[in-house]
Write a protein that holds these residues in place. Structure first.
Motif, PDB file in Angstrom:
ATOM      1  N   PRO A 179       0.799  -1.229   0.000  1.00 22.58           N
ATOM      2  CA  PRO A 179       0.000   0.000   0.000  1.00 22.58           C
ATOM      3  C   PRO A 179       0.827   1.273   0.000  1.00 22.58           C
ATOM      4  CG  PRO A 179      -0.178  -1.155   2.111  1.00 22.58           C
ATOM      5  CD  PRO A 179       0.508  -2.087   1.153  1.00 22.58           C
ATOM      6  N   TYR A 190      -7.084   4.438  -4.563  1.00 21.45           N
ATOM      7  CA  TYR A 190      -7.529   4.151  -3.202  1.00 21.45           C
ATOM      8  C   TYR A 190      -6.522   3.205  -2.570  1.00 21.45           C
ATOM      9  CZ  TYR A 190     -10.775   3.917   0.689  1.00 21.45           C
ATOM     10  OH  TYR A 190     -11.338   4.050   1.927  1.00 21.45           O
ATOM     11  N   ARG A 191      -5.819   3.674  -1.559  1.00 18.43           N
ATOM     12  CA  ARG A 191      -4.743   2.893  -0.962  1.00 18.43           C
ATOM     13  C   ARG A 191      -5.237   1.939   0.119  1.00 18.43           C
ATOM     14  NH1 ARG A 191      -0.984   6.504   2.978  1.00 18.43           N
ATOM     15  NH2 ARG A 191      -0.165   4.392   3.339  1.00 18.43           N
ATOM     16  N   TYR A 192      -6.478   2.138   0.597  1.00 17.34           N
ATOM     17  CA  TYR A 192      -6.958   1.335   1.714  1.00 17.34           C
ATOM     18  C   TYR A 192      -7.769   0.123   1.273  1.00 17.34           C
ATOM     19  CZ  TYR A 192      -5.441   5.446   4.258  1.00 17.34           C
ATOM     20  OH  TYR A 192      -4.684   6.471   4.756  1.00 17.34           O
ATOM     21  N   THR A 248      -8.182  -3.645  -0.514  1.00 14.80           N
ATOM     22  CA  THR A 248      -7.370  -4.861  -0.572  1.00 14.80           C
ATOM     23  C   THR A 248      -7.635  -5.537  -1.914  1.00 14.80           C
ATOM     24  OG1 THR A 248      -7.546  -5.112   1.821  1.00 14.80           O
ATOM     25  CG2 THR A 248      -6.786  -7.021   0.563  1.00 14.80           C
ATOM     26  N   PRO A 269      -4.704  -2.331  -2.662  1.00 12.69           N
ATOM     27  CA  PRO A 269      -4.743  -0.914  -3.044  1.00 12.69           C
ATOM     28  C   PRO A 269      -4.561  -0.781  -4.558  1.00 12.69           C
ATOM     29  CG  PRO A 269      -2.665  -1.466  -2.001  1.00 12.69           C
ATOM     30  CD  PRO A 269      -3.539  -2.671  -1.853  1.00 12.69           C
TER      31      PRO A 269
END
Length: 258
Positions: free
Chosen positions: A40, A67-69, A71, A73
């Motif tokens: 991430p 969007y890094r959050y 699963t 990212p």
């Protein structure tokens, strides 16, 4: 681009080439490149780099969404109608886009996002060398030599944007002739000559002399700094690469204590 949510559409075509991430080409009214990351922090860093590059109208894809959050990212980037620059033209074609990148000033030293920021370039380098020596204790003597070189060198570097993963395949040429750099997940603020040292490693050179042509000026100080960075990036490969061939190739090129 509200319809982009990070999921892979059924019609997407996978174009993954590396090991850490998966990448797809997605058709539609607005074609785009979808990239899923194993780390991430790399997703956050590439998104930050693309946002910065856009503000400078720099030669790179545009970020459409990220969007890094999730699963995993992800980022979505503009699809490019371009092809990799041939190897025999790589250094010549790289000069202009690389100079444009190196004119973008930084706000600190180190990755743009997702990692620790450093107060000086030497502090950043010492931190990286400590990481490599910790990962590969057999290389601690080499790391110590490089620590000493960093300590003896110039510490008034002003940070600029670095791609920090220059290699064939990451420089594209559009039909109109424009050159673009892709894959910004390792982007860093630091000394522009570090990009050249890393490039020498990625080109599998026995010494970094050929990349000196990309330096704004070539003098003994410039050459010694590029050699230092070449050795630091070799140490990174020797300590951290998951490919034993890459580790061995880097290791034999490292300086040794006399």
């Amino acid at each position: 681009m509200n319809d982009i949510d990070g999921r892979v559409p059924p019609s997407a075509r996978e174009i993954t080439t590396g090991q850490a991430n998966r990448v797809w080409s997605v058709d539609g009214p607005t074609p785009y490149i979808l990239k899923h990351y194993g780390d991430p922090s790399r997703a956050a860093n590439e998104a930050a780099a693309l946002r910065l590059l856009a503000t400078h109208d720099a030669p790179a894809p545009q970020l459409l969404a990220a969007y890094r959050y999730n699963t995993p990212p992800w980022t979505a980037q503009t699809a490019l109608h371009a092809n990799p620059v041939p190897a025999d033209r790589y250094l010549e074609d790289l000069a202009e886009p690389l100079a444009a990148i190196h004119r973008i000033p930084g706000t600190h030293f180190g990755r743009l996002a997702g990692a620790r920021q450093h107060r000086s370039w030497s502090n950043y380098l010492h931190n990286r060398l400590h990481t490599y020596a910790t990962a590969a204790p057999t290389l601690r003597a080499t790391a110590l030599l490089l620590h000493q070189e960093v300590e003896a060198g110039e510490d008034s570097i002003q940070p600029v944007l670095l791609h920090h993963d220059l290699r064939p395949g990451h420089l594209l040429r559009e039909p109109a002739g424009s050159r673009l750099l892709i894959d910004w997940e390792l982007a860093t603020f630091g000394d522009k000559h570090s990009d050249l040292g890393r490039l020498a490693v990625r080109l599998d050179l026995d010494d970094p002399t050929p990349v000196l042509a990309l330096a704004a000026r070539s003098d003994p100080t410039t050459e010694s700094r590029i050699h230092l960075y070449w050795h630091i990036h070799l140490l990174a490969d020797a300590a951290l690469s998951t490919d034993p061939v890459v580790r061995e190739r880097a290791s034999v090129r490292l300086p040794r204590r006399r």
